[in-house]
Design a protein around this motif. Structure first.
Motif, PDB file in Angstrom:
ATOM      1  N   THR A 184       0.853  -1.193   0.000  1.00 23.37           N
ATOM      2  CA  THR A 184       0.000   0.000   0.000  1.00 23.37           C
ATOM      3  C   THR A 184       0.884   1.236   0.000  1.00 23.37           C
ATOM      4  O   THR A 184       1.847   1.308   0.755  1.00 23.37           O
ATOM      5  CB  THR A 184      -0.917   0.021   1.249  1.00 23.37           C
ATOM      6  OG1 THR A 184      -1.645  -1.197   1.296  1.00 23.37           O
ATOM      7  CG2 THR A 184      -1.895   1.167   1.198  1.00 23.37           C
ATOM      8  N   VAL A 185       0.549   2.189  -0.861  1.00 18.71           N
ATOM      9  CA  VAL A 185       1.317   3.437  -0.933  1.00 18.71           C
ATOM     10  C   VAL A 185       0.564   4.512  -0.167  1.00 18.71           C
ATOM     11  O   VAL A 185      -0.602   4.783  -0.449  1.00 18.71           O
ATOM     12  CB  VAL A 185       1.543   3.873  -2.404  1.00 18.71           C
ATOM     13  CG1 VAL A 185       2.389   5.141  -2.476  1.00 18.71           C
ATOM     14  CG2 VAL A 185       2.229   2.756  -3.175  1.00 18.71           C
ATOM     15  N   MET A 186       1.238   5.113   0.838  1.00 25.29           N
ATOM     16  CA  MET A 186       0.594   6.139   1.652  1.00 25.29           C
ATOM     17  C   MET A 186       1.471   7.388   1.716  1.00 25.29           C
ATOM     18  O   MET A 186       2.642   7.348   1.368  1.00 25.29           O
ATOM     19  CB  MET A 186       0.347   5.607   3.071  1.00 25.29           C
ATOM     20  CG  MET A 186      -0.582   4.421   3.107  1.00 25.29           C
ATOM     21  SD  MET A 186      -0.813   3.774   4.765  1.00 25.29           S
ATOM     22  CE  MET A 186      -2.224   4.705   5.272  1.00 25.29           C
ATOM     23  N   GLY A 187       0.882   8.477   2.182  1.00 22.36           N
ATOM     24  CA  GLY A 187       1.649   9.727   2.279  1.00 22.36           C
ATOM     25  C   GLY A 187       0.741  10.930   2.124  1.00 22.36           C
ATOM     26  O   GLY A 187      -0.464  10.788   1.945  1.00 22.36           O
ATOM     27  N   HIS A 188       1.334  12.110   2.183  1.00 21.73           N
ATOM     28  CA  HIS A 188       0.564  13.352   2.120  1.00 21.73           C
ATOM     29  C   HIS A 188       0.123  13.668   0.683  1.00 21.73           C
ATOM     30  O   HIS A 188       0.744  13.212  -0.276  1.00 21.73           O
ATOM     31  CB  HIS A 188       1.411  14.506   2.670  1.00 21.73           C
ATOM     32  CG  HIS A 188       0.613  15.737   2.992  1.00 21.73           C
ATOM     33  ND1 HIS A 188      -0.274  15.775   4.049  1.00 21.73           N
ATOM     34  CD2 HIS A 188       0.535  16.941   2.386  1.00 21.73           C
ATOM     35  CE1 HIS A 188      -0.841  16.974   4.074  1.00 21.73           C
ATOM     36  NE2 HIS A 188      -0.377  17.692   3.080  1.00 21.73           N
ATOM     37  N   VAL A 189      -0.927  14.456   0.555  1.00 19.79           N
ATOM     38  CA  VAL A 189      -1.424  14.891  -0.757  1.00 19.79           C
ATOM     39  C   VAL A 189      -0.300  15.653  -1.478  1.00 19.79           C
ATOM     40  O   VAL A 189       0.438  16.410  -0.847  1.00 19.79           O
ATOM     41  CB  VAL A 189      -2.647  15.835  -0.569  1.00 19.79           C
ATOM     42  CG1 VAL A 189      -3.186  16.299  -1.901  1.00 19.79           C
ATOM     43  CG2 VAL A 189      -3.733  15.143   0.228  1.00 19.79           C
ATOM     44  N   ASP A 190      -0.188  15.464  -2.780  1.00 27.41           N
ATOM     45  CA  ASP A 190       0.810  16.163  -3.616  1.00 27.41           C
ATOM     46  C   ASP A 190       2.258  15.761  -3.350  1.00 27.41           C
ATOM     47  O   ASP A 190       3.180  16.420  -3.823  1.00 27.41           O
ATOM     48  CB  ASP A 190       0.704  17.700  -3.470  1.00 27.41           C
ATOM     49  CG  ASP A 190      -0.568  18.228  -4.115  1.00 27.41           C
ATOM     50  OD1 ASP A 190      -1.132  17.486  -4.930  1.00 27.41           O
ATOM     51  OD2 ASP A 190      -1.001  19.344  -3.796  1.00 27.41           O
ATOM     52  N   HIS A 191       2.475  14.703  -2.587  1.00 28.65           N
ATOM     53  CA  HIS A 191       3.861  14.265  -2.381  1.00 28.65           C
ATOM     54  C   HIS A 191       4.285  13.242  -3.437  1.00 28.65           C
ATOM     55  O   HIS A 191       5.417  12.776  -3.426  1.00 28.65           O
ATOM     56  CB  HIS A 191       4.058  13.712  -0.964  1.00 28.65           C
ATOM     57  CG  HIS A 191       4.301  14.795   0.045  1.00 28.65           C
ATOM     58  ND1 HIS A 191       4.911  14.560   1.255  1.00 28.65           N
ATOM     59  CD2 HIS A 191       4.030  16.125   0.019  1.00 28.65           C
ATOM     60  CE1 HIS A 191       4.993  15.713   1.934  1.00 28.65           C
ATOM     61  NE2 HIS A 191       4.457  16.660   1.200  1.00 28.65           N
ATOM     62  N   GLY A 192       3.353  12.888  -4.335  1.00 31.34           N
ATOM     63  CA  GLY A 192       3.717  12.051  -5.489  1.00 31.34           C
ATOM     64  C   GLY A 192       3.340  10.593  -5.388  1.00 31.34           C
ATOM     65  O   GLY A 192       3.960   9.752  -6.033  1.00 31.34           O
ATOM     66  N   LYS A 193       2.292  10.251  -4.605  1.00 33.98           N
ATOM     67  CA  LYS A 193       1.867   8.847  -4.503  1.00 33.98           C
ATOM     68  C   LYS A 193       1.394   8.341  -5.866  1.00 33.98           C
ATOM     69  O   LYS A 193       1.812   7.298  -6.331  1.00 33.98           O
ATOM     70  CB  LYS A 193       0.705   8.694  -3.503  1.00 33.98           C
ATOM     71  CG  LYS A 193       1.021   9.061  -2.089  1.00 33.98           C
ATOM     72  CD  LYS A 193      -0.076   8.611  -1.137  1.00 33.98           C
ATOM     73  CE  LYS A 193      -1.426   9.230  -1.404  1.00 33.98           C
ATOM     74  NZ  LYS A 193      -1.533  10.626  -0.987  1.00 33.98           N
ATOM     75  N   THR A 194       0.517   9.128  -6.497  1.00 34.35           N
ATOM     76  CA  THR A 194      -0.086   8.707  -7.771  1.00 34.35           C
ATOM     77  C   THR A 194       0.964   8.620  -8.868  1.00 34.35           C
ATOM     78  O   THR A 194       0.978   7.664  -9.644  1.00 34.35           O
ATOM     79  CB  THR A 194      -1.219   9.672  -8.170  1.00 34.35           C
ATOM     80  OG1 THR A 194      -2.067   9.838  -7.034  1.00 34.35           O
ATOM     81  CG2 THR A 194      -2.021   9.133  -9.319  1.00 34.35           C
ATOM     82  N   SER A 195       1.880   9.613  -8.915  1.00 32.21           N
ATOM     83  CA  SER A 195       2.901   9.571  -9.977  1.00 32.21           C
ATOM     84  C   SER A 195       3.837   8.379  -9.797  1.00 32.21           C
ATOM     85  O   SER A 195       4.283   7.774 -10.766  1.00 32.21           O
ATOM     86  CB  SER A 195       3.705  10.878 -10.052  1.00 32.21           C
ATOM     87  OG  SER A 195       3.569  11.651  -8.917  1.00 32.21           O
ATOM     88  N   LEU A 196       4.094   8.001  -8.529  1.00 31.67           N
ATOM     89  CA  LEU A 196       4.939   6.820  -8.278  1.00 31.67           C
ATOM     90  C   LEU A 196       4.231   5.562  -8.777  1.00 31.67           C
ATOM     91  O   LEU A 196       4.824   4.754  -9.495  1.00 31.67           O
ATOM     92  CB  LEU A 196       5.251   6.707  -6.778  1.00 31.67           C
ATOM     93  CG  LEU A 196       5.906   5.397  -6.315  1.00 31.67           C
ATOM     94  CD1 LEU A 196       7.262   5.200  -6.960  1.00 31.67           C
ATOM     95  CD2 LEU A 196       6.045   5.358  -4.798  1.00 31.67           C
ATOM     96  N   LEU A 197       2.947   5.446  -8.439  1.00 31.97           N
ATOM     97  CA  LEU A 197       2.178   4.280  -8.886  1.00 31.97           C
ATOM     98  C   LEU A 197       2.075   4.236 -10.407  1.00 31.97           C
ATOM     99  O   LEU A 197       2.180   3.173 -11.011  1.00 31.97           O
ATOM    100  CB  LEU A 197       0.767   4.318  -8.275  1.00 31.97           C
ATOM    101  CG  LEU A 197       0.677   3.870  -6.816  1.00 31.97           C
ATOM    102  CD1 LEU A 197      -0.619   4.334  -6.184  1.00 31.97           C
ATOM    103  CD2 LEU A 197       0.783   2.360  -6.696  1.00 31.97           C
ATOM    104  N   ASP A 198       1.880   5.410 -11.014  1.00 35.05           N
ATOM    105  CA  ASP A 198       1.784   5.482 -12.485  1.00 35.05           C
ATOM    106  C   ASP A 198       3.087   5.048 -13.135  1.00 35.05           C
ATOM    107  O   ASP A 198       3.079   4.336 -14.136  1.00 35.05           O
ATOM    108  CB  ASP A 198       1.424   6.910 -12.938  1.00 35.05           C
ATOM    109  CG  ASP A 198      -0.053   7.208 -12.720  1.00 35.05           C
ATOM    110  OD1 ASP A 198      -0.797   6.248 -12.453  1.00 35.05           O
ATOM    111  OD2 ASP A 198      -0.451   8.391 -12.803  1.00 35.05           O
TER     112      ASP A 198
END
Length: 340
Positions: free
Chosen positions: A56-70
């Motif tokens: 599971t990828v967690m963290g603050h908004v705009d810290h790049g969770k989605t871009s890492l998953l992408d």
């Protein structure tokens, strides 16, 4: 403990709290609760085979969770995908050096806590994403506390290393203030400097996940009735209620009768993240299911049942109990309103 009024508490905290006020807390067991027991019995341990870890990828908004998953999805997703991801099902499998990993699109911290509070351990490893040009933020602290409470290993990914103002040392210092001491600073948490834009450090991150997996020695029994947890759901105009489930153990097949939460159902279709129809799915697979009676909620437990007659009886009883609880809640709030 700092808690909000709508936050779920763990059972041991509830017991402690009740005891403090000279009360005894009793756990209300639902009808058919034994169907959802996910602990491994002797047969499960004897037939266990290695399974993929759930990350599971967690963290603050705009810290790049989605871009890492992408980035991981574009470069490492299992072969055989045609025309990109056809639908978003909240999770997907990745092949890396002959090893499989299941990535869970972070279901939001509330959902993560709700799943945990309802006895659903949906993750094996957490990646904590922190931006190098920022520092530890409220949601980062929340993610740390959830991960520690769940007792799962955590890997720190210091993202946005390509940015001009990147300062990884500031991030490590900030993390140490929240009792997360990284390996670079002599602690136990692996920390990897990455850039989800350029791909720098992603391979090192994948290697560290595999290392954590080897330590965990994850296994599950394939040869039993499937048990799973709902991670995502919606009402589709064409398909009706659909939900993504993460299979913990067993093999799920088309036609299997199941109970999800309080409602019965029958598996009509199993779809993977590429939109391909499957005949069956096994442990650590994240698949979309059709055949629910109602739209399930994130965190609902899913279990395949052998006896369909028994299934109807159990689900009916569970729904009756649920209605009674709702009625009590309504009458309590109405009395409260009248008192005011």
């Amino acid at each position: 403990m700092l808690v909000t009024k709508n936050q779920r508490l763990d059972w041991d905290v509830i017991e402690l709290l009740a005891d403090h006020f000279y009360f005894k807390a009793e756990k209300r067991t639902d009808v058919g609760e034994e169907l959802f027991v996910q602990e491994d019995n002797e047969a499960d341990l004897a037939n266990a085979t290695p399974r993929a870890p759930i990350v599971t990828v967690m963290g603050h908004v705009d810290h790049g969770k989605t871009s890492l998953l992408d980035y991981i999805r574009k470069t490492k997703v299992a072969e055989g995908e045609s025309g990109g991801i056809t639908q978003h099902i909240g999770a997907y499998k990745v092949d890396y050096k002959d090893k499989e990993l299941t990535f869970l699109d972070t279901p939001g911290h509330e959902a993560f806590t709700a799943m945990r509070a309802r006895g659903a351990q949906v993750t094996d490893i957490v990646i904590l994403v922190v931006a190098a040009d920022d520092a530890v933020m409220p949601q980062t602290i929340e993610a740390i506390s959830h991960t520690k409470a769940a007792g799962v290993p955590m890997v720190v990914a210091i993202n946005k290393m390509d940015k001009p103002g990147a300062d990884p040392e500031k991030v490590r210092r900030s993390l140490s203030e929240h009792e997360v001491l990284t390996e670079t600073w002599g602690g136990k948490y692996q920390d990897i400097e990455i850039s989800a834009t350029t791909g720098k450090g992603i391979d090192t991150l994948m290697e560290s996940l595999i290392l954590e997996t080897e330590v965990l020695e994850l296994k599950a029994n394939k040869d039993c009735n499937a048990m799973a947890t709902v991670v995502d759901s919606r009402l589709d105009r064409g398909l009706g209620p659909v939900g993504t489930i993460l299979i913990r153990k067993g093999t799920l097949k088309i036609g299997d009768p199941f109970i999800c939460g309080d409602f019965p159902g029958k598996v009509r279709a199993i779809t993977n993240e590429h939109g391909e129809r499957l005949k069956e799915a096994g442990p650590s697979d994240a698949v979309q299911i059709q055949g629910y009676d109602q739209v399930p909620r994130a965190g609902d437990r899913f279990a395949v049942v052998d006896n369909e007659k028994e299934l109807k009886k159990i689900s009916g009883e569970r729904q009756r109990v649920r209605r009674e609880i709702e009625m009590k809640k309504m009458s309590v709030s109405y009395t409260h309103l009248r008192a005011h």
